[in-house]
Write a protein that holds these residues in place. Structure first.
Motif, PDB file in Angstrom:
ATOM      1  N   SER A 167     -11.758   3.927 -22.287  1.00  0.00           N
ATOM      2  CA  SER A 167     -12.296   4.381 -23.563  1.00  0.00           C
ATOM      3  C   SER A 167     -11.264   4.179 -24.671  1.00  0.00           C
ATOM      4  O   SER A 167     -10.139   4.697 -24.596  1.00  0.00           O
ATOM      5  N   LYS A 198     -13.457   2.330 -16.166  1.00  0.00           N
ATOM      6  CA  LYS A 198     -13.846   2.347 -17.570  1.00  0.00           C
ATOM      7  C   LYS A 198     -12.659   2.783 -18.428  1.00  0.00           C
ATOM      8  O   LYS A 198     -11.952   3.735 -18.087  1.00  0.00           O
ATOM      9  N   ASN A 254     -12.950   8.146 -19.786  1.00  0.00           N
ATOM     10  CA  ASN A 254     -12.293   7.133 -18.961  1.00  0.00           C
ATOM     11  C   ASN A 254     -12.668   7.329 -17.496  1.00  0.00           C
ATOM     12  O   ASN A 254     -12.952   8.442 -17.056  1.00  0.00           O
ATOM     13  N   VAL A 288     -16.431   2.402 -24.823  1.00  0.00           N
ATOM     14  CA  VAL A 288     -16.014   2.543 -23.430  1.00  0.00           C
ATOM     15  C   VAL A 288     -16.110   1.156 -22.794  1.00  0.00           C
ATOM     16  O   VAL A 288     -17.206   0.633 -22.583  1.00  0.00           O
TER      17      VAL A 288
END
Length: 283
Positions: free
Chosen positions: A242, A240, A225, A184
Motif C-alpha cells: 500500500s 500487497k 499491506n 494497493v
C-alpha cells in the motif's frame, strides 16, 4: 469484336499472374519479434550468433529478465527447438561465484527463448561477470562465453539483498519489477539460498513480512499491506504493498522460515526506525 475482347482479357490475366509470381519470388524479410527490446549482447561463435535481449538497456544488479535468439549464420535464419542454459560467473580477485538464475524456456514465438538472472553485485575494472551459455541443436551441444558489464540501477535504489540468516545460511532476496502507484499494489519477490558458490536453489514455504515507511514524512506507514507468501503457480512470493502518496519509500522486511522463526530483519519502532533488510522505491 468479342474475339478481341477475349484476347485482351486473356493477356490481362496472364500479365497479372506473371506479376504475382514475380512478387512472390522476392525474398521474405523476417521480422524480429524482439524489435521493441534492447539488444544487450551478440556473441558470434560456432557458426551462430547468439543474441541476448532485455526490456532494460543494461545488465543491472537485481532481477534481469532476458530473451535469447540463435541465428544460423550460414542459412541466415533463426533456430527453433534449441535447448539453452546459462551460468553467469562473477570473477573476483580471490574467488568466483554464480548467482540465482532460472531455466531458459521457449516462448510463444518458436525462435525466442526466455529466462532470468539475479546479479548480486556490479562489476568493476578487475572483477567482472562472464555470461556462459550452453545450447544444443539437433543433438549437437555448443558452449560460448562473453564478458558482460553489470551496473548498479540508475536510480540507486536497493532491489536485492544478500544476507546471512540466523540459521547461518546465505540468502539472496530480490524484488520483482513493478510500476508503483498511489494504491494497493501487487508486490512480489524471489528468495534463494546459496547451497554452493555455483548453486542457488529457490526457497519456498517462508514468509516475507513488509512494513513500508516514508522516512522523509515522519516515517509513517500505510494501511492494507499484505505480507508475501509463496505462490506455487507463479513460483514467487506475492503480497500487497500500500502506497498512500508519491515520494521515497523504504520497504522494511523480515524473513521468517516455515517455523515462523525470524532469519533476518527487525520490527520498526520509535527506537528502531528501519529494518536492516529492506527494498527501496521512489515515484
Amino acid at each position: 469484336m468479342k474475339t478481341i475482347k477475349s484476347i485482351f482479357t486473356s493477356l490481362l490475366l496472364i500479365s497479372t499472374l506473371i506479376s504475382c509470381t514475380e512478387d512472390n519470388d522476392e525474398p521474405m524479410v523476417e521480422t524480429n519479434p524482439l524489435e521493441s527490446y534492447n539488444l544487450l549482447t551478440a556473441i558470434d561463435a560456432n557458426g551462430h550468433t547468439l543474441e541476448v535481449y532485455s526490456e532494460q538497456n543494461q545488465y543491472t544488479i537485481g532481477y534481469n529478465e532476458l530473451y535469447f535468439r540463435i541465428k544460423d549464420n550460414v542459412e541466415g535464419s533463426y533456430i527453433e527447438n534449441a535447448n539453452l542454459s546459462m551460468t553467469p560467473i562473477m570473477n573476483m580477485e580471490m574467488m568466483s561465484h554464480s548467482c540465482p538464475k532460472s531455466a531458459i524456456t521457449k516462448t510463444e514465438d518458436s525462435s525466442v527463448y526466455k529466462g532470468y538472472s539475479i546479479f548480486q553485485m556490479p562489476g568493476n575494472a578487475t572483477e567482472y561477470w562472464d555470461l556462459n551459455l550452453e545450447y544444443t541443436i539437433a543433438g549437437q551441444t555448443y558452449n560460448l562465453s562473453e564478458r558482460i558489464e553489470v551496473i548498479a540501477p540508475a536510480d540507486g535504489k536497493k532491489r536485492v539483498n544478500v544476507f546471512t540468516g540466523t540459521d547461518e545460511t546465505r540468502y539472496v532476496l530480490a524484488m520483482m519489477p513493478m510500476t508503483p502507484d498511489v494504491m494497493v499494489n501487487d508486490f512480489s519477490a524471489l528468495l534463494f539460498k546459496m547451497e554452493t558458490m555455483m548453486n542457488f536453489p529457490a526457497v519456498e514455504e517462508y514468509t516475507i513480512e513488509i512494513d513500508p515507511r516514508m522516512p522523509g514524512m515522519g516515517n509513517h506507514s500505510s494501511p492494507s499491506n499484505e505480507d508475501l507468501t509463496f505462490d506455487t503457480a507463479a513460483k514467487m512470493y506475492k503480497g500487497k504493498l500500500s502506497l498512500t502518496m508519491t515520494g521515497y519509500w523504504k520497504i522494511n522486511l523480515k524473513v521468517k522460515n516455515a517455523l515462523g522463526e525470524v532469519l533476518k530483519g527487525e520490527d520498526v519502532t520509535e527506537e528502531n526506525e528501519a529494518s536492516s533488510l529492506y527494498f527501496e522505491l521512489e515515484f
